[in-house]
Design a protein around this motif. Structure first.
Motif: not given
Length: 194
Positions: A84-93, A102-109, A163-167
């Motif tokens: 779970i930590e690897a998932l969240l930290v891995g989002l952060i380039d 950010g994220c193209m998917g979140v941008g689409s939303i 949290t992923m969306t927030g990050l």
């Protein structure tokens, strides 16, 4: 008659993803796309259809790639909480310019909300897959004593997804690497057994 110039469709699609990811749908012009993709207007239309069809294909391709990366980071570690930590930290380039996308998917939303049925359908296919894997890791972590057994596992999986969306939104807003990593680790700590 001149023969149309051939091009690498996958490479051109990746260039389109980059443009849509950075600018969104509405702010991206056909000229932006053809210039970035290195193809003519007619080649763009012949290969991808109109701008909207290209956007949908770009978003679908982006989501497939990012989701497989999310699942790999989540499931590779033996420890569920480490996954779970690897998932969240891995989002952060680490690269500032990439992180700001950010994220193209979140941008689409953010751009379309739930008003576009086709785009909403893309999200509806991805979100449950990630939730299912998160739920399995949370339940595994509870069995192993890594994750608080008094927490509802489904709520915890949803918390991680939010949290992923927030990050990703905070990254797009200019959040620093250190601040975003702290937030990711803080969120993981909320799940741990005391």
């Amino acid at each position: 008659m001149a023969r149309p110039r051939e091009f690498d469709r996958d490479a051109a699609l990746q260039k389109a993803i980059d443009v849509f990811w950075a600018k969104g749908f509405a702010a991206t012009s056909t000229d932006d796309l053809k210039d970035a993709m290195g193809i003519g207007r007619q080649s763009l239309y012949n290969a991808f259809g109109d701008k909207r069809q290209l956007y949908v294909e770009a978003l679908r391709t982006y989501q497939r790639g990012t989701t497989s990366g999310h699942l790999r980071r989540l499931t590779d570690p033996a420890s569920p909480i480490a996954g779970i930590e690897a998932l969240l930290v891995g989002l952060i380039d680490e690269d500032d310019d990439r992180r700001l996308l950010g994220c193209m998917g979140v941008g689409s939303i953010c751009e379309f909300g739930s008003t576009d049925p086709e785009l909403a359908s893309l999200r509806e296919k991805i979100a449950p897959v990630l939730h299912e894997h998160l739920l399995a890791r949370v339940e595994e972590g509870q069995r192993l004593g890594e994750i608080d057994s008094t927490i509802n596992a489904g709520d915890a999986a949803s918390f991680v997804q939010m949290t992923m969306t927030g990050l990703q939104t905070a990254a797009r807003a200019g959040g620093s690497l250190d601040d975003l990593r702290k937030l990711a680790r803080f969120s993981v700590d909320r799940l741990k057994t005391n």
